[in-house]
Motif scaffolding. Sequence first.
Motif, mmCIF file in Angstrom:
data_model
loop_
_atom_site.group_PDB
_atom_site.id
_atom_site.type_symbol
_atom_site.label_atom_id
_atom_site.label_comp_id
_atom_site.label_asym_id
_atom_site.label_seq_id
_atom_site.Cartn_x
_atom_site.Cartn_y
_atom_site.Cartn_z
ATOM 1 N N LEU A 1 0.828 -1.209 0.000
ATOM 2 C CA LEU A 1 0.000 0.000 0.000
ATOM 3 C C LEU A 1 0.866 1.264 0.000
ATOM 4 C CD1 LEU A 1 -2.752 -1.120 2.534
ATOM 5 C CD2 LEU A 1 -2.998 -0.854 0.063
ATOM 6 N N VAL B 1 -1.270 4.629 -1.966
ATOM 7 C CA VAL B 1 -2.706 4.654 -1.676
ATOM 8 C C VAL B 1 -2.955 5.643 -0.549
ATOM 9 C CG1 VAL B 1 -4.674 3.288 -0.912
ATOM 10 C CG2 VAL B 1 -2.974 2.284 -2.440
ATOM 11 N N ASP C 1 -8.770 7.231 -2.714
ATOM 12 C CA ASP C 1 -8.346 6.513 -3.911
ATOM 13 C C ASP C 1 -9.271 5.335 -4.188
ATOM 14 O OD1 ASP C 1 -6.295 8.233 -4.336
ATOM 15 O OD2 ASP C 1 -4.724 6.927 -3.555
ATOM 16 N N ILE D 1 -9.025 1.409 -5.657
ATOM 17 C CA ILE D 1 -8.028 0.363 -5.851
ATOM 18 C C ILE D 1 -8.707 -0.899 -6.358
ATOM 19 C CG2 ILE D 1 -8.184 -0.301 -3.413
ATOM 20 C CD1 ILE D 1 -5.233 -1.148 -3.599
ATOM 21 N N ALA E 1 -6.824 -2.582 2.553
ATOM 22 C CA ALA E 1 -6.997 -1.572 1.512
ATOM 23 C C ALA E 1 -8.161 -0.640 1.819
ATOM 24 C CB ALA E 1 -7.201 -2.256 0.160
ATOM 25 N N ILE F 1 -8.073 3.607 2.037
ATOM 26 C CA ILE F 1 -8.777 4.528 1.136
ATOM 27 C C ILE F 1 -9.946 5.220 1.814
ATOM 28 C CG2 ILE F 1 -8.087 3.271 -0.924
ATOM 29 C CD1 ILE F 1 -11.653 2.876 0.403
ATOM 30 N N GLY G 1 -13.396 7.003 -1.456
ATOM 31 C CA GLY G 1 -12.588 5.850 -1.807
ATOM 32 C C GLY G 1 -13.427 4.608 -2.032
ATOM 33 N N ALA H 1 -4.841 2.566 -8.363
ATOM 34 C CA ALA H 1 -3.946 1.594 -7.733
ATOM 35 C C ALA H 1 -4.491 0.207 -8.028
ATOM 36 C CB ALA H 1 -3.844 1.823 -6.235
#
Length: 520
Positions: free
Chosen positions: A154, A159, A163, A165, A179, A183, A219, A275
């Motif tokens: 990450l 990130v 964001d 991903i 993740a 985000i 995100g 990402a």
Amino acid sequence: MAPSPPTPSPFFDPGTHSAPNSLGIIQLRRDHLIPTVLSSTADADYKEGKVENTRFGSFPHSTLIKQPWGSQVLASVVDTGSRSSKSKKRKRGPTEEGRDAPVPESSEVRGDVVKAETASSGFAHLIPPSPETWTLCLPHRTQVVYTPDYSYILQRLRVRPGDHIIEAGAGSGSFTHAAVRAIFNGYPSGEYQPNDLNGTDYGIEPDSAERQKGFKQYGGVYSFEYHAPRAKQLETEIEEHGLSALVTVTNRDVYQDGFCLPSDGRNDQGPNANAIFLDLPAPWLALKHLARSPPSAAVLKSVTASSDPSTPDAEASVMPQLATEVFRSPLNPNKPVHICTFSPCIEQVTKTVSAMRSLGWLEIDMVEIMSKRLEVRRERIGLQEEGLRNANPNAATVVEAVQRLRDVEERAKVFHGLQKEKQEEVMRRAEAKKRGEQLLANTAEGEERTRAKFEGLPPSKLDRLERAKKDLQIRELFKEGRLVHRTEPELKTHTSYLVFATLPREWNEADEETARKRWG
């Protein structure tokens, strides 16, 4: 009207106390954790409600709910022998013959759950869920991406909150939980904000059409899994953990179908990702879908030539599909895209790097992570540590060992001498009894003589233990001993290769003119 935000996930805001119907982690040891959804309702198997049975005791959920996070919870007395409702013997009432009469409930009942009685031993700690604790206790469906790996991934993918991903090969969901925390910057509301983190770094704002569609400013994690049961299980866990508003789980073969989501008014632009993390057996087969424009036939042929010869049919079926269908890119058009592939074999790395070069990826780099945990502590060795915890009560030097042997021999010599005197006294009384004489026992004199013989001798073990406990109150143990460190015997991580690369954003004359006006 914008939808109301969902209930905060315990992974983001666990609160100060545990609550019913939320996820909690029971920590038995450092690396032994048990996840459970706390329930306050009755259970068919136990009178105490839902119970977690461990090697350190039984823990009813009624003793875990409304407890401060980090609390030490004592084990309870639970009748685990009659846990099955089928094996319970139903008692007959005194007024009924041949029929089962209802058994009266206990007086200590809160609703339908009987109050648990505290056991004499056993305890555990109740801690809130986090991606790190969830990684250690999640149900393993595939190999897990551990904390040393996903934290570095990450960071290299850059990130940040807001964001989007893409994750392909979700597996057990370890990376998914890490993740979504990275985000997270709020729950989607469907409203556009000018200072959007997903906007371009060059001040280019979305046009009016994007405003009408609802430009994504929050995100999101887009997780793809080929195996349908694993995808269904992950979707269920995401729902239970309160993360469904931020995670989209899709059961799909990304080699064939790519990463774009069907148009539903909210995902018209696809994942819009900046990402990407690919944990796939053949990541080079999915790279052709991660482009800003459709790859040419020459590029696809080059990628096919560098791929596994055992999968030519898959490549041949995808090439005409990309040529005939309208190409949709799942990537963010306004920002550079960073990618990481996770491969256990160097042959996979070679094919992936070759495909990346053919498709225009730059800054290609491979990393191998070998993570070990260090245990740092002070090592205290010596006979003065006898009876104390976290110490080695053995002789530190030869002089100390010899002196202890002399002390033991000296006390043993006196002890055996007293034993011999007692035996002589018994024999003398026995002979006097035969002669008809009677000797008066002088207990006080014998004890005084025994005490006098032991005076000046080295202390006994009991005396040494008592003296050590008294000295412990004034000793500064954190300054004593030798500072040592040891590495853990097992690696709690993969031995895999991480390939990183960057796909720059497309740049045209209009973008150049806009940047020139803004920045001079």
